[in-house]
Design an enzyme around this catalytic site. Structure first.
Site, PDB file in Angstrom:
ATOM      1  N   ASP A   1      19.656  29.439  56.458  1.00  0.00           N
ATOM      2  CA  ASP A   1      20.480  29.004  55.331  1.00  0.00           C
ATOM      3  C   ASP A   1      21.854  29.664  55.361  1.00  0.00           C
ATOM      4  O   ASP A   1      21.981  30.851  55.664  1.00  0.00           O
ATOM      5  CB  ASP A   1      19.749  29.374  54.029  1.00  0.00           C
ATOM      6  CG  ASP A   1      20.319  28.690  52.810  1.00  0.00           C
ATOM      7  OD1 ASP A   1      20.834  27.570  52.928  1.00  0.00           O
ATOM      8  OD2 ASP A   1      20.222  29.287  51.711  1.00  0.00           O
ATOM      9  N   HIS A   2      22.889  28.891  55.060  1.00  0.00           N
ATOM     10  CA  HIS A   2      24.252  29.411  54.864  1.00  0.00           C
ATOM     11  C   HIS A   2      24.761  30.294  56.003  1.00  0.00           C
ATOM     12  O   HIS A   2      25.289  31.381  55.779  1.00  0.00           O
ATOM     13  CB  HIS A   2      24.349  30.193  53.548  1.00  0.00           C
ATOM     14  CG  HIS A   2      24.457  29.310  52.349  1.00  0.00           C
ATOM     15  ND1 HIS A   2      25.590  28.587  52.055  1.00  0.00           N
ATOM     16  CD2 HIS A   2      23.560  29.012  51.393  1.00  0.00           C
ATOM     17  CE1 HIS A   2      25.381  27.886  50.948  1.00  0.00           C
ATOM     18  NE2 HIS A   2      24.151  28.117  50.530  1.00  0.00           N
TER      19      HIS A   2
ATOM     20  N   GLY B   1      22.596  31.890  42.586  1.00  0.00           N
ATOM     21  CA  GLY B   1      22.286  33.112  41.840  1.00  0.00           C
ATOM     22  C   GLY B   1      22.175  32.941  40.350  1.00  0.00           C
ATOM     23  O   GLY B   1      21.935  33.902  39.629  1.00  0.00           O
TER      24      GLY B   1
ATOM     25  N   HIS C   1      22.084  23.074  46.232  1.00  0.00           N
ATOM     26  CA  HIS C   1      22.020  24.532  46.336  1.00  0.00           C
ATOM     27  C   HIS C   1      22.135  25.115  44.926  1.00  0.00           C
ATOM     28  O   HIS C   1      22.734  24.509  44.049  1.00  0.00           O
ATOM     29  CB  HIS C   1      23.161  25.050  47.217  1.00  0.00           C
ATOM     30  CG  HIS C   1      22.925  24.835  48.680  1.00  0.00           C
ATOM     31  ND1 HIS C   1      22.803  25.877  49.570  1.00  0.00           N
ATOM     32  CD2 HIS C   1      22.761  23.711  49.406  1.00  0.00           C
ATOM     33  CE1 HIS C   1      22.593  25.391  50.780  1.00  0.00           C
ATOM     34  NE2 HIS C   1      22.560  24.075  50.704  1.00  0.00           N
ATOM     35  N   GLY C   2      21.552  26.294  44.733  1.00  0.00           N
ATOM     36  CA  GLY C   2      21.551  26.872  43.387  1.00  0.00           C
ATOM     37  C   GLY C   2      20.544  26.190  42.487  1.00  0.00           C
ATOM     38  O   GLY C   2      20.759  26.014  41.287  1.00  0.00           O
TER      39      GLY C   2
ATOM     40  N   ASN D   1      17.029  23.604  46.945  1.00  0.00           N
ATOM     41  CA  ASN D   1      16.984  25.025  47.297  1.00  0.00           C
ATOM     42  C   ASN D   1      16.640  25.894  46.100  1.00  0.00           C
ATOM     43  O   ASN D   1      17.252  25.770  45.033  1.00  0.00           O
ATOM     44  CB  ASN D   1      18.340  25.481  47.851  1.00  0.00           C
ATOM     45  CG  ASN D   1      18.606  24.967  49.252  1.00  0.00           C
ATOM     46  OD1 ASN D   1      17.989  24.014  49.714  1.00  0.00           O
ATOM     47  ND2 ASN D   1      19.538  25.605  49.939  1.00  0.00           N
TER      48      ASN D   1
ATOM     49  N   THR E   1      16.871  32.419  44.048  1.00  0.00           N
ATOM     50  CA  THR E   1      17.026  33.473  43.038  1.00  0.00           C
ATOM     51  C   THR E   1      15.790  33.631  42.167  1.00  0.00           C
ATOM     52  O   THR E   1      15.381  34.746  41.840  1.00  0.00           O
ATOM     53  CB  THR E   1      18.258  33.191  42.158  1.00  0.00           C
ATOM     54  OG1 THR E   1      19.410  33.122  42.989  1.00  0.00           O
ATOM     55  CG2 THR E   1      18.444  34.284  41.133  1.00  0.00           C
TER      56      THR E   1
END
Length: 281
Positions: free
Chosen positions: A81-82, A180, A207-208, A229, A232
């Site tokens: 990822d990322h 996050g 994402h997030g 995704n 967190t």
């Protein structure tokens, strides 16, 4: 079965659902994530950051994912990822990852295209899927923060050109979510997501995902989101349970007594999220 991102997202598209992509932050989380997917009878994407992959060991992660996929009859994707560094991506592919993400979202469009094409060219030689990102998602990911004034929604016209030029398998879009985010929930720009879906014919990625309201999950799936995704929420759940266990128990107790409750938390979160992502009325 050890699968690729392209394979599991094709099935998700056919069934109008999303596949959960869960970040493992340590080796212990990994079996709990896969067991939850087995229980829910769905494929699962296990994600690692570059930092986590280097901490645990790329080949260790590949071996466990393949072994558990065989043992449980699970469909497992191992996804980097990322990743912003080409050498980190090559390291993961060479070790046996089945999917990678090149994150050139902070670059100008042309540079993002060039960097992504380079990754796709290498990945395709090994049958590895590639995700890329267009636009800028806010929040903090693996210690890298993006301020709100730097957030840019994905431009639909840019998305058409980007997908055409790169040949990627999945596109992460910026539509208001933040990495996050867990103390509050985000406001998604559904109109922008629909505009992207109307002109792009590959699976889209959120994402997030921790910050997405449960009632919004079905809406975004119906608008083309196929990979969701979650990182967190797992990290916070693990850390809270871990702290409670270590505070309660004596120093000489078996560490299993502190770790197993954390695994139960992870399995519960993943199961609950997968139920949402199935998009069943």
């Amino acid at each position: 079965m050890y699968s690729t991102l392209k394979e599991v997202l094709k099935e998700a598209n056919d069934l109008n659902m999303a596949v959960g992509a869960f970040n493992t932050h340590n080796l212990e989380m990994l079996p709990a994530i896969i067991k939850a997917a087995v229980k829910e009878k769905t494929p699962v994407i296990v994600q690692t950051s570059c930092g986590t992959a280097n901490y645990i060991g790329h080949k260790n992660l590949v071996s466990i994912c393949k072994s558990m996929a065989d043992e449980y009859g699970a469909e497992v994707v191992l996804h980097l990822d990322h990743a912003k560094d080409y050498d980190e991506i090559r390291k993961a592919i060479d070790a046996g990852y089945s999917s990678v993400m090149f994150d050139g979202s902070s670059l100008p469009l042309k540079e993002n295209i060039l960097g992504t094409k380079r990754v796709v060219a290498y990945a395709k030689k090994y049958g590895v899927s590639v995700e890329a990102e267009l636009g800028t998602v806010g929040g903090t990911e693996d210690g890298i923060a993006v301020a709100q004034d730097e957030v840019r929604y994905t431009d639909p016209a840019d998305a058409v050109e980007f997908v055409k030029q790169t040949g990627i398998d999945a596109l992460a879009v910026a539509i208001g979510t933040n990495h996050g985010q867990y103390k509050s929930k985000t406001n998604i720009n559904f109109e922008r997501l629909k505009e992207i879906k109307d002109v792009v014919d590959i699976p889209l990625v959120i994402h997030g995902g921790t910050g997405v309201k449960e009632e919004d999950v079905k809406k975004v799936i119906d608008l083309g989101i196929r990979k969701f995704n979650v990182g967190t929420e797992l990290l916070v759940g693990w850390n809270r349970e871990s702290k409670a266990c270590y505070d309660e128990h004596k120093e000489n107790i078996s560490n299993r007594e502190n770790v197993v409750p954390c695994l139960n938390v992870i399995e519960e979160i993943v199961s609950r999220k997968i139920k949402l992502f199935k998009n069943i009325d």
